[in-house]
Design a protein around this motif. Structure first.
Motif: not given
Length: 310
Positions: A134-161
Motif C-alpha cells: 500500500n506504500k510501495g514495494a522495495a523489490v519494485a524500487d530495486v527493479l525499477r532502478g535497474v530497468v530504466t525507462p526507455g532503455s533496451l532492458s525495459q523493452a526486453v523485460l516488458g516483452t518477456v514478462v
C-alpha cells in the motif's frame, strides 16, 4: 444405572451449551455479502487443479460463505486491473442480487480492491488487503532502478514478462486480458503507490507504520500480512522469498512486501509466520506448520465480517 446415565447426559448437554462456538460451526463464515478474492501480480483464478488462493475458497464456503474468485490481468496497472474488477463486481451483484460485496485482495490485489472501493464505495462493504504494497514495494524500487525507462532492458523485460503473463492468462482461460508488465512495475514502486494514494487515500495510514481509518464512506478497511520470508524447508519457493527479502535491508517483510507498507485500515496482524506465498496457502499448501494455517486466517476474517453485519 439408568438414572446415573441420564444425569451424565444432562450434564454433558449443559456443558456443550455453554462452550464457545467452535470455528467449524455451521454459519461461521456466512457473511451477509458475497466475498470476492482478488489475485496479485502474475496471478490467476485457477489453472487446472491449482488455485491461486489454494484451498481457501472451499475453506470459506464450508461454513456458509458465498465466494467468488476474480480474474483480472496478471500484469497491468492498478487502475486497469481495478476497472476490470469493477466490471466483475457488478456481474457478481447482478448474479446474486446482493447490494454489496466484501473484497479480499492479495499483493497487487490489495491496491486493486482499494481502487474499486474508492470509485464505487456504494458497491463495497469491506476491503481486506492481504500483504498489499500500500506504500510501495522495495523489490519494485530495486527493479525499477535497474530497468530504466526507455532503455533496451525495459523493452526486453516488458516483452518477456508480457509473454509469460499472456501464457498464464491462456492457461487460466482468460486470454483476452491485456498485459502490461511495465505499467504493473510502475504501479508497485514507492513513487507509483504514492501517486495512487493521492487519488485513492481511503484507509491509508498517515504515519509510516500506523493504522489507517477503519471505515471510510461506509466501507470497512482491514489488512494483515506475514513477516517471515523463510518458513518451510520443504518449500522450494522459500529460497526466492529469502533472496528477495534482502531488498528490505533487515526491515520486517514477507519476502516481497514490507510489513509497514502492508498496513491499511485496521491492522489485524503484520507478523504472521508466513511469507508472501504462504499468505495464499502456496506452494500447494507447504506453509509454516508452527503458524496458524492461512485458510484459518481467511475464515477468521470472514467471521469478523459476519460479526459486523457484513
Amino acid at each position: 444405572m439408568k438414572k446415573q446415565f441420564l444425569q451424565w447426559l444432562g450434564a454433558a448437554l449443559v456443558a456443550i451449551a455453554v462452550l464457545p462456538v467452535p470455528a467449524w460451526a455451521t454459519g461461521y463464515t456466512q457473511t451477509k455479502y458475497p466475498i470476492i478474492l482478488v489475485h496479485g501480480l502474475f496471478g490467476f483464478d485457477k489453472i487446472g487443479p491449482v488455485e491461486y488462493f489454494y484451498g481457501i475458497p472451499d475453506a470459506l464456503r464450508a461454513d456458509g460463505a458465498q465466494v467468488y474468485v476474480a480474474e483480472v490481468s496478471a500484469a497491468n496497472s492498478t487502475e486497469v486491473r481495478g476497472e476490470q474488477l469493477l466490471t466483475y463486481v457488478k456481474q457478481v451483484l447482478a448474479a446474486t442480487g446482493a447490494s454489496k460485496v466484501n473484497l479480499i485482495g492479495h499483493s497487487h490485489g490489495g491496491p486493486t480492491i482499494r481502487y474499486v472501493a474508492s470509485v464505487a464505495p456504494q458497491l463495497v462493504a469491506s476491503v481486506t488487503s492481504v500483504a498489499g504494497p500500500n506504500k510501495g514495494a522495495a523489490v519494485a524500487d530495486v527493479l525499477r532502478g535497474v530497468v530504466t525507462p526507455g532503455s533496451l532492458s525495459q523493452a526486453v523485460l516488458g516483452t518477456v514478462v508480457n509473454s509469460f503473463t499472456t501464457l498464464i492468462e491462456i492457461l487460466s482461460g482468460s486470454p483476452s486480458d491485456p498485459q502490461n508488465s511495465i505499467a504493473a512495475l510502475d504501479s508497485l514502486t514507492t513513487a507509483g503507490m504514492a501517486k495512487f494514494n493521492l487519488a485513492h487515500p481511503e484507509g491509508v495510514p498517515v504515519t509510516a507504520c500506523g493504522e489507517g481509518a477503519y471505515q471510510v464512506g461506509g466501507v470497512y478497511y482491514f489488512s494483515w500480512s506475514g513477516g517471515q520470508p523463510l518458513t518451510n524447508v520443504l518449500d522450494p519457493s522459500d529460497a526466492s522469498m529469502g533472496l528477495l527479502s534482502l531488498a528490505y535491508g533487515g526491515a520486517k517483510n514477507d519476502g516481497l512486501v514490507g510489513s509497514c507498507s502492508s498496513h491499511l485500515g485496521q491492522v489485524i496482524r503484520d507478523n504472521y509466520g508466513m511469507n508472501h506465498l504462504d499468505e495464499v496457502n502456496q506452494l500447494l499448501g507447504l506453509v509454516n506448520i508452527f503458524e496458524t494455517n492461512p485458510k484459518t486466517v481467511y475464515r477468521q476474517q470472514a467471521n469478523r465480517l459476519k460479526g459486523l453485519g457484513l
